[in-house]
Structure formats: C-alpha cells, structure tokens
Design an enzyme around this catalytic site. Structure first.
Site, PDB file in Angstrom:
ATOM      1  N   GLY A  43       0.928  -1.266  -0.193  1.00 44.24           N
ATOM      2  CA  GLY A  43       0.061  -0.070   0.079  1.00 44.24           C
ATOM      3  C   GLY A  43       0.833   1.267   0.171  1.00 44.24           C
ATOM      4  NE  ARG A  44      -2.331   5.344   2.483  1.00 45.27           N
ATOM      5  CZ  ARG A  44      -3.595   5.282   2.594  1.00 45.27           C
ATOM      6  NH1 ARG A  44      -4.572   5.736   1.704  1.00 45.27           N
ATOM      7  NH2 ARG A  44      -4.241   4.668   3.476  1.00 45.27           N
ATOM      8  CB  ILE A  45       3.375   2.311   4.777  1.00 46.02           C
ATOM      9  CG1 ILE A  45       2.485   3.528   5.152  1.00 46.02           C
ATOM     10  CG2 ILE A  45       4.766   2.200   5.539  1.00 46.02           C
ATOM     11  CD1 ILE A  45       1.919   3.277   6.573  1.00 46.02           C
ATOM     12  CB  SER A  89       2.194  -3.915   9.456  1.00 43.68           C
ATOM     13  OG  SER A  89       2.627  -5.322  10.080  1.00 43.68           O
ATOM     14  NE  ARG A  90      -2.641  -1.494  13.835  1.00 45.55           N
ATOM     15  CZ  ARG A  90      -2.181  -0.104  13.601  1.00 45.55           C
ATOM     16  NH1 ARG A  90      -1.029  -0.256  13.611  1.00 45.55           N
ATOM     17  NH2 ARG A  90      -3.052   0.785  13.547  1.00 45.55           N
ATOM     18  CD  GLU A 132       1.883  -2.073  20.008  1.00 44.32           C
ATOM     19  OE1 GLU A 132       1.833  -3.057  19.150  1.00 44.32           O
ATOM     20  OE2 GLU A 132       1.393  -0.937  20.053  1.00 44.32           O
ATOM     21  CG  HIS A 150       2.559   1.210  17.818  1.00 45.91           C
ATOM     22  ND1 HIS A 150       1.738   0.398  17.971  1.00 45.91           N
ATOM     23  CD2 HIS A 150       2.388   1.910  16.561  1.00 45.91           C
ATOM     24  CE1 HIS A 150       0.744   0.361  16.861  1.00 45.91           C
ATOM     25  NE2 HIS A 150       1.490   1.478  16.037  1.00 45.91           N
ATOM     26  CB  ALA A 174       5.858   3.775  12.697  1.00 46.49           C
TER      27      ALA A 174
HETATM   28  C1  DGY Z   1      -1.594   4.126  12.805  1.00 44.74           C
HETATM   29  O1  DGY Z   1      -1.731   5.142  12.526  1.00 44.74           O
HETATM   30  O2  DGY Z   1      -2.082   2.971  12.583  1.00 44.74           O
HETATM   31  C2  DGY Z   1      -0.192   3.879  13.326  1.00 44.74           C
HETATM   32  O3  DGY Z   1      -0.084   2.529  13.971  1.00 44.74           O
HETATM   33  C3  DGY Z   1       0.173   4.616  14.745  1.00 44.74           C
HETATM   34  O4  DGY Z   1       0.161   5.975  14.236  1.00 44.74           O
END
Ligand code: DGY
Length: 330
Positions: A147-149, A228-229, A258, A276, A278
């Site tokens: 995706g975008r990231i 990501s997650r 988490e 977390h 990012a």
């Molecule tokens: C998000 O936005 O989903 C990130 O995990 C936290 O900024």
C-alpha cells in the site's frame, strides 16, 4: 480545534500510559455525540450500539483494526482515520529499524555507554551489508503489503541499490506498475529476501502470516522488520527463530499483545525493539490530530468526513435514521 469550534471535549483519561478502562468507555459513550479514538481501545459493536445518538468515530491513526467497522456500518455510523500523513514517517522508521538491525546500532550504543570500547578491531560488532557493499551483490528487499507505506519503503530502497520484490494479494497492479518492485509469490519472497519488511493491514488473512513455517523459509542471514501490526507475526515462533538463528535478526515497532512482549523477546540480542513509534514525529502527530479533529467535526455536523473508511455508510438507511434521531435530539 474542537474547543474553538464550541465542542464540549471530555477526555477518557489524562494518563497516556494507562488507556481507558472498558467501563469508562461504556459510560462515556452514552453521552458523547462523536468518539475520538486511539488504536489502544477495542471498539466493538456492542459499545457503539450503547448510544443510538452517536454520530461517528474519528480514529487518531491510519490503522483501525481495533474498531468493528462492519458493525459500525450496520449501525449507520461513519468511521474515519488519518491516512497518508504518516506514510513518510512510518517508511522512515522502517528504514531506521532495518539499518539499526543490520548494523547492530543498539548493541553498539550499549557497548559504548558501558565503557567497553577499548580498541578498534576488525571483528568488532560486524553487521550485515544493506547496500551492495564489499561483495558487490545487490541485496533483496521483500515487501509484504504494497500500500502507501510499502511503496514508500520501496522508494527509499532504490537509494540503497536494492532489488525489490513485493507481495500483496490486493495490490498486484500497483506492484507491476511501480517501476521499482516486481511481484513475487509469498514463499519465493520469504526464501529470496535479505530483508523482509511487513506492511499489510491486519486482517484474518494476515493474522500470523509470519508463523513458524514462514520463518523457516527465510534465509538464516535475513532480517525481518515489522511496523504494521503485531499479530501479523506469531511472536512466540519469532522468539524461537531469533534464539535458534533460523533468521539473523528482527526489528519490531509493534507487538502481538502490545504493550506486552512474548516471553524471551526482550532478551534476544538480535532483536531491535521500539514502542510503536512509527508515526511519532512532531509534524506527523500534529497533522494526525488536525485530521482527526476535522473528521470529528464533520461527524458532529452530519457532513461527510474527509477520511471515512466506510463511505458506503452515507447512503444507508441506518445512517439516515441515525441522523434523524440526532437532529431530534438537538
Ligand atoms: C497508525 O496510525 O495506525 C499507527 O500504527 C500509529 O500511528
């Protein structure tokens, strides 16, 4: 922004390190017109159903796996998020983690701070090349989730002269047309990559996508990065992989349960772990706050939110009924 617009803003807890208790969420949702949510609180259908006059949920994050969006849609509730703004900061952190793990930066810093640096030596803290480096071989970056990231991470890899392969069940066209990445089947990507970077949404399909089998497919020299997650990785299997050196290292911004970490993870010297962060740059978080407030105001005014993730809700009967109830209430 919300207060300037005349909104009565009440905060679930002032303590960022504590989160909001489910009982406080349930009590709070009864009186609020719009909920501004963080990714830390589960927001299920039962909670949303507790206030028939609720107008919407404005999530302060791009990810929204903590929210039952299908349930919200069925109840006629728009849900919004903060996309795009954190793409660059998240891609930057991915690279910070990748480089830190490859070049053993946290270990090197501890070494210095402990006063252990007595003499330069040819074998001191040897790490992995990211660029072609000494042996001239272009390293392979495998991106899961384009995706975008994922795409922003790929863009940065060009500067490191890497070969980029990518897997995303829903974005094959984006990969094929990217001009920098080429499509690979998941197993091939895992087997070929020097670095594997995870950027999928957390769904039933991606839960534990990186499990024992996937980790065993990776090269023993490979490094796994996850921004990501957490539940995309089976973290207990990852701890075994790190301890038994099925892979060389991992760099993690997110965790399966988490803020807890799987037993043993904190002791893995080949794991770089951060809490977390990012999207945690001042500019990004400011903009996320602005977007969340704009979305919240739109929910409140019964306008289409700029970043609704379930835009189809606006044409539903449930939405119209809810809007009518809310108008009746004012
Ligand atoms: C998000 O936005 O989903 C990130 O995990 C936290 O900024």
């Amino acid at each position: 922004m919300l207060e300037r617009a005349g909104v009565d803003v009440r905060v679930g807890t002032e303590r960022e390190d504590e989160g909001v208790a489910p009982s406080v969420m349930l009590e709070g949702i009864q009186w609020c017109d719009v909920l501004v949510s963080l990714l830390t609180e589960p927001i299920d259908r039962a909670l949303l159903a507790a206030n028939p006059k609720l107008r919407g949920v404005a999530q302060y994050a791009v990810g929204f796996n903590n929210i039952d969006v299908a349930g919200a849609t069925a109840l006629g509730l728009p849900v919004s998020n903060t996309p795009d703004v954190l793409t660059d900061s998240t891609a930057d952190l991915t690279w910070a983690l990748l480089l830190a793990a490859a070049r053993r930066i946290p270990e090197a810093q501890e070494y210095m701070k402990a006063g252990r640096y007595k003499l330069w030596g040819p074998n001191l803290l040897l790490g992995a090349d990211v660029s072609p480096g000494g042996n001239g071989r272009r390293k392979i970056l495998g991106i899961i989730g384009y995706g975008r990231i994922g795409a922003a991470v790929a863009k940065r890899a060009v500067g490191f002269d890497m070969d980029i392969i990518a897997y995303d069940l829903h974005a094959r066209a984006a990969i094929d047309s990217s001009g920098i990445a080429r499509w690979a089947e998941l197993e091939d990507l895992l087997a070929q990559s020097d670095f594997v970077s995870l950027h999928p949404l957390l769904t039933k399909e991606t839960h534990h996508l990186i499990n024992e089998r996937a980790l065993k497919l990776m090269k023993p020299t490979a490094i796994l990065v996850n921004v990501s997650r957490g539940p995309v990785i089976d973290e207990a299997a990852l701890v075994r992989a790190l301890n038994e050196r099925w892979i060389a290292g991992a760099a993690l911004d997110v965790f399966e349960h988490e803020p807890a970490m799987a037993e043993g993870l904190a002791n893995c010297e080949n794991a770089v772990i951060v809490p977390h962060i990012a999207s945690a740059s001042v500019g990004t978080r400011d903009k996320m706050a602005t977007m969340a407030a704009e979305n919240a105001l739109a929910h409140l005014r019964g306008e289409r939110a700029p970043n609704a993730v379930n835009a189809e809700v606006y044409s539903s009967v449930a939405y119209r009924e809810r809007a009518a109830r809310a108008l009746g209430a004012t």
